[in-house]
Design a protein around this motif. Sequence first.
Motif, mmCIF file in Angstrom:
data_model
loop_
_atom_site.group_PDB
_atom_site.id
_atom_site.type_symbol
_atom_site.label_atom_id
_atom_site.label_comp_id
_atom_site.label_asym_id
_atom_site.label_seq_id
_atom_site.Cartn_x
_atom_site.Cartn_y
_atom_site.Cartn_z
ATOM 1 N N ILE A 4 -13.435 -77.144 1.537
ATOM 2 C CA ILE A 4 -12.142 -76.896 2.128
ATOM 3 C C ILE A 4 -11.020 -77.222 1.040
ATOM 4 C CG2 ILE A 4 -10.247 -77.111 3.782
ATOM 5 C CD1 ILE A 4 -12.886 -77.384 5.819
ATOM 6 N N ASN A 5 -11.053 -78.447 0.356
ATOM 7 C CA ASN A 5 -9.947 -78.806 -0.360
ATOM 8 C C ASN A 5 -10.003 -78.121 -1.687
ATOM 9 O OD1 ASN A 5 -8.965 -80.990 1.240
ATOM 10 N ND2 ASN A 5 -10.189 -82.629 0.340
ATOM 11 N N LYS A 6 -11.226 -77.704 -2.222
ATOM 12 C CA LYS A 6 -11.475 -77.000 -3.426
ATOM 13 C C LYS A 6 -10.923 -75.506 -3.095
ATOM 14 C CE LYS A 6 -15.083 -74.885 -6.428
ATOM 15 N NZ LYS A 6 -16.452 -74.948 -6.418
ATOM 16 N N GLN A 7 -11.083 -74.835 -1.901
ATOM 17 C CA GLN A 7 -10.418 -73.681 -1.543
ATOM 18 C C GLN A 7 -8.868 -73.548 -1.615
ATOM 19 O OE1 GLN A 7 -12.657 -71.106 -1.512
ATOM 20 N NE2 GLN A 7 -13.906 -72.818 -1.901
ATOM 21 N N ARG A 8 -8.229 -74.870 -0.963
ATOM 22 C CA ARG A 8 -6.953 -74.963 -1.014
ATOM 23 C C ARG A 8 -6.316 -74.916 -2.358
ATOM 24 N NH1 ARG A 8 -4.518 -79.125 2.000
ATOM 25 N NH2 ARG A 8 -2.698 -77.836 2.105
ATOM 26 N N ARG A 9 -7.050 -75.834 -3.183
ATOM 27 C CA ARG A 9 -6.677 -75.677 -4.953
ATOM 28 C C ARG A 9 -6.750 -74.444 -5.337
ATOM 29 N NH1 ARG A 9 -9.677 -80.576 -4.332
ATOM 30 N NH2 ARG A 9 -11.407 -79.607 -5.530
ATOM 31 N N TRP A 30 -6.365 -71.578 -3.999
ATOM 32 C CA TRP A 30 -5.866 -70.568 -3.221
ATOM 33 C C TRP A 30 -5.458 -69.136 -4.211
ATOM 34 C CZ3 TRP A 30 -6.122 -70.520 2.057
ATOM 35 C CH2 TRP A 30 -5.305 -69.529 2.618
ATOM 36 N N PRO A 31 -4.558 -69.513 -5.122
ATOM 37 C CA PRO A 31 -3.911 -68.168 -5.798
ATOM 38 C C PRO A 31 -4.969 -67.437 -6.550
ATOM 39 C CG PRO A 31 -2.919 -70.098 -6.646
ATOM 40 C CD PRO A 31 -4.014 -70.682 -5.811
ATOM 41 N N LEU A 32 -6.401 -67.900 -6.671
ATOM 42 C CA LEU A 32 -7.371 -67.142 -7.284
ATOM 43 C C LEU A 32 -8.366 -66.574 -6.137
ATOM 44 C CD1 LEU A 32 -8.561 -69.872 -9.860
ATOM 45 C CD2 LEU A 32 -6.878 -68.110 -10.330
ATOM 46 N N LEU A 33 -8.322 -66.996 -5.135
ATOM 47 C CA LEU A 33 -8.733 -66.409 -3.917
ATOM 48 C C LEU A 33 -8.410 -64.900 -3.648
ATOM 49 C CD1 LEU A 33 -8.791 -69.175 -1.217
ATOM 50 C CD2 LEU A 33 -10.875 -68.386 -3.078
ATOM 51 N N HIS A 34 -9.261 -64.026 -3.169
ATOM 52 C CA HIS A 34 -9.103 -62.926 -2.876
ATOM 53 C C HIS A 34 -8.335 -62.791 -1.415
ATOM 54 C CE1 HIS A 34 -9.872 -58.631 -1.105
ATOM 55 N NE2 HIS A 34 -9.955 -58.453 -2.254
ATOM 56 N N PRO A 35 -7.288 -61.739 -1.360
ATOM 57 C CA PRO A 35 -6.446 -61.804 -0.246
ATOM 58 C C PRO A 35 -7.235 -62.001 1.218
ATOM 59 C CG PRO A 35 -5.616 -60.391 -1.547
ATOM 60 C CD PRO A 35 -6.984 -60.701 -2.192
ATOM 61 N N ASP A 36 -8.579 -61.105 1.269
ATOM 62 C CA ASP A 36 -9.541 -61.352 2.468
ATOM 63 C C ASP A 36 -9.870 -62.902 2.529
ATOM 64 O OD1 ASP A 36 -9.249 -58.660 2.922
ATOM 65 O OD2 ASP A 36 -10.915 -57.984 1.988
ATOM 66 N N GLN A 37 -10.266 -63.403 1.667
ATOM 67 C CA GLN A 37 -10.698 -64.683 1.756
ATOM 68 C C GLN A 37 -9.594 -65.602 2.203
ATOM 69 O OE1 GLN A 37 -12.010 -65.148 -2.183
ATOM 70 N NE2 GLN A 37 -14.237 -65.402 -1.805
ATOM 71 N N GLN A 38 -8.444 -65.554 1.585
ATOM 72 C CA GLN A 38 -7.264 -66.267 2.247
ATOM 73 C C GLN A 38 -6.874 -66.149 3.551
ATOM 74 O OE1 GLN A 38 -3.911 -64.597 -0.424
ATOM 75 N NE2 GLN A 38 -4.736 -66.103 -1.895
ATOM 76 N N ASP A 77 -7.207 -72.005 10.212
ATOM 77 C CA ASP A 77 -6.298 -72.841 10.058
ATOM 78 C C ASP A 77 -6.356 -73.979 8.729
ATOM 79 O OD1 ASP A 77 -4.972 -72.669 12.501
ATOM 80 O OD2 ASP A 77 -6.423 -74.014 13.600
ATOM 81 N N ILE A 78 -6.746 -73.308 7.684
ATOM 82 C CA ILE A 78 -6.945 -73.898 6.492
ATOM 83 C C ILE A 78 -5.798 -73.035 5.540
ATOM 84 C CG2 ILE A 78 -8.013 -74.067 4.149
ATOM 85 C CD1 ILE A 78 -10.775 -74.104 5.926
ATOM 86 N N ALA A 79 -4.772 -73.722 5.246
ATOM 87 C CA ALA A 79 -3.389 -73.074 4.447
ATOM 88 C C ALA A 79 -3.486 -73.548 3.106
ATOM 89 C CB ALA A 79 -2.147 -73.687 5.233
ATOM 90 N N PRO A 80 -2.683 -72.745 2.341
ATOM 91 C CA PRO A 80 -2.386 -73.349 0.833
ATOM 92 C C PRO A 80 -2.147 -74.483 0.670
ATOM 93 C CG PRO A 80 -1.192 -71.317 1.526
ATOM 94 C CD PRO A 80 -1.836 -71.795 2.797
ATOM 95 N N PRO A 81 -2.044 -75.278 -0.207
ATOM 96 C CA PRO A 81 -1.134 -76.450 -0.470
ATOM 97 C C PRO A 81 0.372 -76.121 -0.529
ATOM 98 C CG PRO A 81 -2.381 -75.782 -2.444
ATOM 99 C CD PRO A 81 -2.754 -74.994 -1.549
ATOM 100 N N THR A 82 1.042 -77.120 -0.109
ATOM 101 C CA THR A 82 2.602 -77.027 -0.009
ATOM 102 C C THR A 82 3.011 -77.799 -1.121
ATOM 103 O OG1 THR A 82 2.596 -78.819 1.393
ATOM 104 C CG2 THR A 82 2.715 -76.514 2.369
#
Length: 50
Positions: free
Chosen positions: A23-28, A30-38, A45-50
């Motif tokens: 989960i932490n890796k996905q948050r870090r 985030w900009p590289l993930l496909h919009p469907d993955q986001q 309830d996993i959101a991008p880092p703020t």
Amino acid sequence: MVWQHAYQRARAESQTPATRRWINKQRRAWPLLHPDQQHLLTHIDIAPPT
């Protein structure tokens, strides 16, 4: 397939150390993930880092 498997595991058991690392890796990444993955991550309830 690997990402989908890890996502399903995160949905089911979000408190295991391995899942929390994923989960932490996905948050870090985030900009590289496909919009469907986001979208899937925000659905559990996993959101991008703020």
